[in-house]
Design a protein around this motif. Structure first.
Motif, PDB file in Angstrom:
ATOM      1  N   ASP A  24      -1.984  -5.618   4.100  1.00  0.00           N
ATOM      2  CA  ASP A  24      -0.603  -5.237   3.783  1.00  0.00           C
ATOM      3  C   ASP A  24       0.423  -6.166   4.427  1.00  0.00           C
ATOM      4  N   ASN A  59      12.056   0.722  -4.150  1.00  0.00           N
ATOM      5  CA  ASN A  59      11.372   1.956  -3.761  1.00  0.00           C
ATOM      6  C   ASN A  59      11.242   2.961  -4.900  1.00  0.00           C
ATOM      7  N   LYS A 119       0.808  -1.219   0.000  1.00  0.00           N
ATOM      8  CA  LYS A 119       0.000   0.000   0.000  1.00  0.00           C
ATOM      9  C   LYS A 119       0.840   1.267   0.000  1.00  0.00           C
ATOM     10  N   SER A 120       2.103   1.171   0.376  1.00  0.00           N
ATOM     11  CA  SER A 120       2.990   2.331   0.358  1.00  0.00           C
ATOM     12  C   SER A 120       3.685   2.480  -0.990  1.00  0.00           C
ATOM     13  N   GLU A 121       3.304   1.640  -1.969  1.00  0.00           N
ATOM     14  CA  GLU A 121       3.888   1.645  -3.317  1.00  0.00           C
ATOM     15  C   GLU A 121       5.279   1.011  -3.354  1.00  0.00           C
TER      16      GLU A 121
END
Length: 485
Positions: A241, A214, A198-200
């Motif tokens: 997640d 990242n 969910k944080s990509e």
């Protein structure tokens, strides 16, 4: 511990060639999963017994005027038997056939051992040389550095659909980015599996190592900072997640950077084929050689033939529950669906299109229509046949797409299917025909590969969406992103 390279015909697709060391395949062995010349103690043979095998070959074969070398790839099992799965003799000569017969009957192989445990199956290369009317054989060990380099090249497209005219009008709507060993700190281009949290943050399995990406850098992840990388095969990020991983017969989860090992106690025969989830009930499904493991409310339950008598086989390769609470279970001896009333129905009873089919991948749209990648499986030969796409609508009707009636580019090498709920697009990844895009609104097909787009290769082993339905691809030439413009 020596470096271990693992292969699985069901993880990578039976029709891919990366598992075979030599060009000529021999389809008489049960092949599911093996390691390549691995172990602290390497696989081999009893020398005295092998010398006797050489003597028998010299007595039975007419080697007059023959010279040369023939290589054989042999899978060595824990019970000291072996089976030839490939060789170098494209003429399939009488000499080669006789050697294969002898090697397959030979029962004095010695299995490999890693950390005190015997490996399930190990691939070794046995090379026979004919010289001066005499034949002799020996094991030739794998040069791992050269072996990995030999696979680091783009896969050219193999498009079997020669009738559909691909216009690819939507290709310009995407920006294609590629990260590989040349432009990033990625150490190996072979991306096998992929997921996005969910944080990509992108999670990938590259050459059996777990990495995160990242957007700029790749970072290696390990369980308990162990010095021995266990080798990962499957990855799933669930609706909470939580990252789920499969390593050999072990299952791990990662929540808030904390690892947990789940004691499923699977035996050496229990290869894990898939990890899937049911977001609605927060269930995790682990499909494996011996049945199905279901995780819910911090406990594991198991489903197999002893519990569900009508289950076609314990060899379950895929499981998924749809939004209507139907549990779809795929085995290599037929597939079934467990309905709301816990009644088990064979898929061919729903439609004849599904007879002798297994599920390779599955997704669902916002209306509850289901999209399947199906394949055929010959249980006697342990081999895949043709495959295709089938849509199951809420009104219990079916539509099948194949190269004969659609823009499907191939019929035998699908790896993943995903449905884009935002744009009503069905994406299909293949092992040798690139990426297939089906626009359900326009009923139009597009096919992107290394010869007509910025894709670096036509082999796509996995894919995943980010929260904006941008598409990440796992390929044999690095990580690829199709970003909507």
């Amino acid at each position: 511990m020596k470096k271990i390279l693992l292969f699985s015909f069901l993880f990578l697709g039976i029709n891919s060639y990366g598992q075979y060391m030599y060009p000529v395949k021999v389809e008489n062995c049960k092949i599911d999963r093996f390691c390549l010349d691995c172990g602290d103690t390497l696989a081999g043979y009893d020398q005295k017994a092998f010398t006797k095998l050489e003597q028998e070959l010299n007595k039975e074969l007419d080697l007059n005027k023959l010279t040369g070398r023939i290589g054989f790839q042999v899978l060595v099992a824990p019970n000291k038997t072996g089976c030839v799965i490939s060789h170098t003799d494209e003429s399939n000569s009488t000499v080669t056939k006789k050697i294969i017969e002898k090697l397959n009957k030979f029962k004095k192989w010695t299995p490999s051992i890693t950390d005190g445990k015997i490996e399930l199956k190990t691939s070794i290369n046995v090379v026979f040389e004919i010289q001066n009317n005499t034949i002799s054989g020996e094991i030739v060990r794998v040069d791992f550095a050269e072996f990995e380099k030999s696979f680091d090249y783009p896969t050219d497209p193999e498009i079997l659909n020669n009738t559909y005219q691909y216009k690819n009008e939507s290709l310009s709507n995407y920006t294609i980015s590629v990260w590989d060993t040349k432009n990033s700190n990625l150490h190996n281009n072979n991306i096998m599996k992929i997921a996005v949290d969910k944080s990509e943050l992108v999670w990938v399995i590259s050459s059996f190592e777990l990495l995160t990406f990242n957007g700029k850098d790749f970072k290696k992840m390990q369980y308990n900072d162990s010095l021995n990388d266990p080798g990962y095969h499957r990855i799933l990020i669930d609706t909470n997640d939580i990252v789920w991983l499969n390593q050999d017969r072990e299952i791990y989860s990662i929540k808030n950077h904390k690892w947990q090992k789940h004691p499923l106690n699977l035996s050496y025969d229990n290869s894990v084929y898939n990890i899937t989830e049911n977001p609605k009930k927060q269930e995790i499904f682990v499909s494996f050689e011996g049945g199905l493991a279901i995780y819910n409310n911090q406990r594991w339950d198991f489903l197999h033939q002893e519990i569900l008598k009508k289950l076609p086989s314990n060899r379950i390769n895929f499981t998924q529950r749809d939004s209507n609470n139907k549990l779809w279970i795929s085995t290599f001896n037929g597939s079934v669906v467990l309905n709301k009333n816990n009644e088990l129905v064979k898929l061919e009873h729903l439609t004849s299109l599904l007879k002798n089919k297994y599920i390779n991948s599955m997704d669902e749209d916002q209306n509850g229509n289901l999209y399947f990648l199906f394949g055929e499986f010959d249980i006697k030969k342990d081999m895949q046949g043709q495959s295709g796409v089938i849509i199951y609508y809420l009104n219990n009707t079916f539509t099948q797409f194949s190269i004969e009636n659609s823009g499907i580019a191939t019929d035998n090498s699908f790896s993943k299917l995903l449905y884009d709920k935002e744009d009503d697009i069905l994406w299909i990844a293949t092992y040798n025909a690139g990426l297939i895009r089906y626009d359900l609104k326009k009923d139009s097909w597009e096919n992107y590969h290394s010869k007509n787009s910025m894709l670096p290769t036509s082999k796509i082993t996995d894919m995943a969406f980010d929260k904006n339905y941008n598409l990440y691809l796992a390929t044999d030439q690095g990580l690829v992103k199709l970003e909507k413009r």
